[in-house]
Structures are given as C-alpha cells and as structure tokens.
Design a protein around this motif. Sequence first.
Motif, short mmCIF file in Angstrom:
data_model
loop_
_atom_site.label_atom_id
_atom_site.label_comp_id
_atom_site.label_asym_id
_atom_site.label_seq_id
_atom_site.Cartn_x
_atom_site.Cartn_y
_atom_site.Cartn_z
N VAL A 10 0.85 -1.20 0.00
CA VAL A 10 0.00 0.00 0.00
C VAL A 10 0.88 1.24 0.00
CG1 VAL A 10 -1.87 1.21 1.15
CG2 VAL A 10 -1.67 -1.27 1.39
N LEU A 11 0.78 2.02 -1.05
CA LEU A 11 1.54 3.27 -1.12
C LEU A 11 0.93 4.30 -0.19
CD1 LEU A 11 2.25 2.98 -4.86
CD2 LEU A 11 3.99 3.66 -3.21
N THR A 12 1.76 4.94 0.62
CA THR A 12 1.28 5.98 1.52
C THR A 12 1.88 7.34 1.19
OG1 THR A 12 2.97 5.33 3.14
CG2 THR A 12 0.77 4.40 3.44
N LEU A 34 2.07 -4.28 3.44
CA LEU A 34 3.39 -3.63 3.42
C LEU A 34 3.20 -2.12 3.31
CD1 LEU A 34 6.60 -3.73 2.70
CD2 LEU A 34 5.81 -3.71 0.32
N ARG A 35 3.84 -1.33 4.18
CA ARG A 35 3.84 0.13 3.96
C ARG A 35 4.88 0.45 2.91
NH1 ARG A 35 4.74 5.72 7.60
NH2 ARG A 35 4.08 7.01 5.85
N LYS A 36 4.40 0.96 1.75
CA LYS A 36 5.28 1.31 0.65
C LYS A 36 5.43 2.83 0.66
CE LYS A 36 7.30 -0.60 -3.03
NZ LYS A 36 6.89 -0.03 -4.30
N ASP A 37 6.59 3.28 1.09
CA ASP A 37 6.84 4.73 1.17
C ASP A 37 8.34 4.92 1.08
OD1 ASP A 37 6.63 7.55 1.75
OD2 ASP A 37 4.79 7.12 2.86
N PHE A 38 8.78 6.12 1.24
CA PHE A 38 10.21 6.45 1.13
C PHE A 38 10.67 6.76 2.56
CE2 PHE A 38 8.02 6.94 -2.75
CZ PHE A 38 8.89 6.44 -3.70
#
Length: 271
Positions: free
Chosen positions: A100-102, A126-130
């Motif tokens: 999941v893109l946040t 999954l937290r998808k972030d930078f």
Amino acid sequence: MLTRMSARDDTALVTLHFDRVPGVLGRIVHERAADYAAAEPALGATRARTHRFETALRQPGLSLIAEVKRASPSQGAIAPLDPLDAARAYEAGGARAISVLTEPRHFDGTAQALRDVAGGVAVPALRKDFVVHPAMLREAAEWGASAALLMVSVLHEATAEYLHMAHHLGLDALVEVHDERELDIALEAGAPIIGVNNRDLTTLHIDLAVSPRLIRRARDAGFGGVLVAESGYRTPQDLASVRDLADAVLVGSSLAGSGDLTRAARDLMRA
Ligand SMILES: O=C(O)c1ccccc1NCC(=O)[C@H](O)[C@H](O)COP(=O)(O)O
C-alpha cells in the motif's frame, strides 16, 4: 541535505545523506524528509515480531505482492482505486500480501489507505513509502502494517539501523536494492527479505534482467532469506526469468490499471 536524528532510548543516532540520492528519487526523499523534519523519532516499546509478511512469501510457488497504486511518477494517474476494495480484489485473485503506497504527492497514497487495507484483508500489508525517519516506521506499526519498505538507495549505510528499528517495532522489512553495491549493503545488514527493483528510480528506466541477475548473485553468496523481484511485470511471460529463482514478485501498475484486479492477478500468476 544532512539530517541527524536521535531516537531517544531505543535507537542509535542515525545520519542520512540525501544529497547522494539523485533524480526523481532524490526529489521525493527530500520532500519526505521535510514532511518528517519535526517528527518525534522515539520508537516506544518493543513489539513482538510475528513474521507474517515473511511467512506469507515463503509459501510454495511464486508469491504475489499486489500493489494498491493509484498514480506514479512514471505513469501519472493509473486508476482511482478504493484501497480496501482493491486489496480485497487482489486477495480474491490469490495475492499473498498487499503493498500500500502511503506517499501522497506522486502516488496518491494515504495513511487511511494502509489502515483500511491492514484491517480489512487477511493477508499482510506492506507500507510502501520512502522511509527517511524513524517516525515513518512507528506509523507503519501503528497503522497495522506487517512490513515496511526500506530502500538501500536512500538509507545507504543506515540500512542496518533502520532494519533494527523495524524489527524493534515488530515489523518485517523489505530491503530494496537495484545494483550489486546495494545488494552487498543489504546482505551485510543481515536483511532477511531482499527486494530487487527492476526500475532505476533515478531515471525510471525498467530492465527485467536486473532481478534475475541480482537474485542469482544473492543465492551464490549463500543468502537463504526471501527474495522478491519488483517492477515492470505485465504478463506471465515477463515472469519466466524469475519464476524458479524468486520467492515473490511485487506488481503494481499493470494490475492496478487493468480494470479487473482479481482476474488480472490470477492471469498474471498463471504458470
Ligand atoms: O513507479 C514509479 O514510477 C516510481 C517512481 C519513483 C520511485 C518509485 C517508483 N515506484 C515504486 C516501485 O518500485 C513500484 O511501485 C513497485 O515495484 C511496482 O512496480 P510496477 O509493477 O512497475 O508498478
């Protein structure tokens, strides 16, 4: 930019040098660092690790991590997905985990998307972030994620420290690499789950030969953990080069833009 953060009590001092991150990725991590510049770095109490994400990817056969991706720098707007509906559709199509893109500006991601997905499907999120600040990992745990993405291209030598912080919070970490040097850092850090991104995030160029090359190198080095091939997969033929090498594939744009997420997930993974 040089950022020094001291996470009180439970983490060491972490220094990130964002000037070394070029191109599109460099712009995004500068923005995320500014977003979190005033955030509290303390992690809080240790949480037990369930290894839910890792266990999901260790099942027999190639596991699918399907991504809720509404937009991206390379595609622009992809589809106006409702995150929970999309995650349920992916789950029905056989996905073993949901990414999941946040990140809000370039990917149209939100915290609520992750909360909804983590609480609404049986498979791990999954937290998808930078990730550029410990608070982003604390949030991931609080929002219900089982894992968070850690990018070696962003964290460099701080990768091991962030891996330690993720584990402290009970999270698995998908440690992402794109070349031999980054792979060596991930191996040195002791990452149990390594993702190889076919997309060069500084130029956005995709080369499907990157994953098989680096996955072989990891196995040749004796790596016994989970290996994930990421980005650019659109057809079952695209997966041929990693089907017998990788444990999992992470797929976003081609599924998210398909119009029928369940069917697209099933069709893609058909051997
Ligand atoms: O997808 C992008 O354009 C992008 C640009 C800059 C930084 C990261 C980017 N994507 C992150 C990813 O690696 C993908 O979301 C993920 O691996 C899925 O890739 P795909 O199946 O090609 O959408």
